[in-house]
Scaffold this active site. Structure first.
Site, PDB file in Angstrom:
ATOM      1  N   LYS A   1       0.768  -1.088  -0.003  1.00 47.09           N
ATOM      2  CA  LYS A   1       0.030   0.054  -0.248  1.00 47.09           C
ATOM      3  C   LYS A   1       0.866   1.190   0.252  1.00 47.09           C
ATOM      4  CE  LYS A   1      -2.858   2.576   3.418  1.00 47.09           C
ATOM      5  NZ  LYS A   1      -3.362   2.278   4.327  1.00 47.09           N
TER       6      LYS A   1
ATOM      7  N   ASP B   1      -6.384   1.436   0.519  1.00 51.35           N
ATOM      8  CA  ASP B   1      -6.971   1.295   1.095  1.00 51.35           C
ATOM      9  C   ASP B   1      -8.632   0.415   1.638  1.00 51.35           C
ATOM     10  OD1 ASP B   1      -8.945   2.887   0.532  1.00 51.35           O
ATOM     11  OD2 ASP B   1      -8.537   4.299   1.506  1.00 51.35           O
TER      12      ASP B   1
END
Ligand code: SF4
Length: 228
Positions: free
Chosen positions: A134, A152
């Protein structure tokens, strides 16, 4: 919730494309106000901010980054801080001892292996201490302007509910979106999915009855099947 076999949890490609077409039409996407979550002035501070954001609320991450960048803005300056100084500065974002260790190792790696610059490939970014998928994708997208759908919690939830992906973790959803999202959606897909996840496909009580994707959505279909 009805469980489906794995294959039935994925929309066909043509419907994934249709879902993204509608998202593009309905959501604002990458606007001037749709800033990246780690809106920092350079790549180094962007990576540091990402590391500090792990398991931290945005406001706590902001407090920690403000404290830290007031003391040090470069790998060398951060290495010059004692562990105690750094931990005290980043305390608001939690896990500060572990994050201090990772930041020190990150700074050393950037100095020793990358000439004090942040690398621009996902593989090299993910090889840095404390940088996961991420974080790497956020840096690629927001700092290096790459066409990458960073995942996310909102992007992960929405992608898997609709049936764009069927993956158990955010990292695997990110890897799947590389192939499942059409090429033209890779640039702004991150924004569309987050905006949609906050406004419509919310974690609690998604607005399914009025949702513009409910004729495609596998989660909605499964819910209706259970209710029938
Ligand atoms: S129908 Fe419901 S679950 Fe499906 S995308 Fe829309 S809000 Fe989300």
């Amino acid at each position: 919730m009805a469980r489906h076999a794995r294959g039935e949890r994925l929309l066909p490609e043509v419907e994934v494309e249709e879902a993204f077409r509608r998202l593009k039409h309905e959501m604002p996407g990458r606007t001037l106000t749709a800033k990246g979550p780690k809106d920092q002035p350079d790549a180094f501070r962007s990576v540091v901010s990402c590391i500090l954001s792990a398991q931290s609320l945005d406001r706590n991450t902001a407090a920690a980054t403000d404290n830290l960048f007031a003391l040090a803005k470069t790998p060398d300056e951060m290495l010059a801080l004692t562990d105690e100084e750094m931990a005290a500065a980043i305390r608001p974002c939690g896990l500060y001892n572990m994050k201090t260790r990772n930041l020190k190792r990150l700074c050393a790696a950037l100095i020793e292996e990358h000439g004090r610059t942040v690398p621009q490939t996902r593989e090299e970014l993910m090889a840095l201490p404390g940088v996961g998928r991420k974080c790497a994708d956020i840096v690629l997208s927001f700092t290096f302007d790459a066409d990458v759908i960073a995942v996310d919690t909102h992007v992960n939830r929405v992608s898997n509910r609709i049936g764009i992906t069927d993956e158990p973790t955010a990292d695997r959803t990110a890897a799947a979106l590389v192939h499942r999202a059409p090429p033209w959606a890779q640039r702004d897909g991150h924004f569309w999915l987050i905006q949609f996840g906050k406004a419509v496909c919310r974690s609690q009580r998604p607005l399914c009855e009025t949702c513009f994707l409910n004729d495609l959505c596998l989660y909605f279909t499964a819910q209706k099947t259970v209710m029938a």
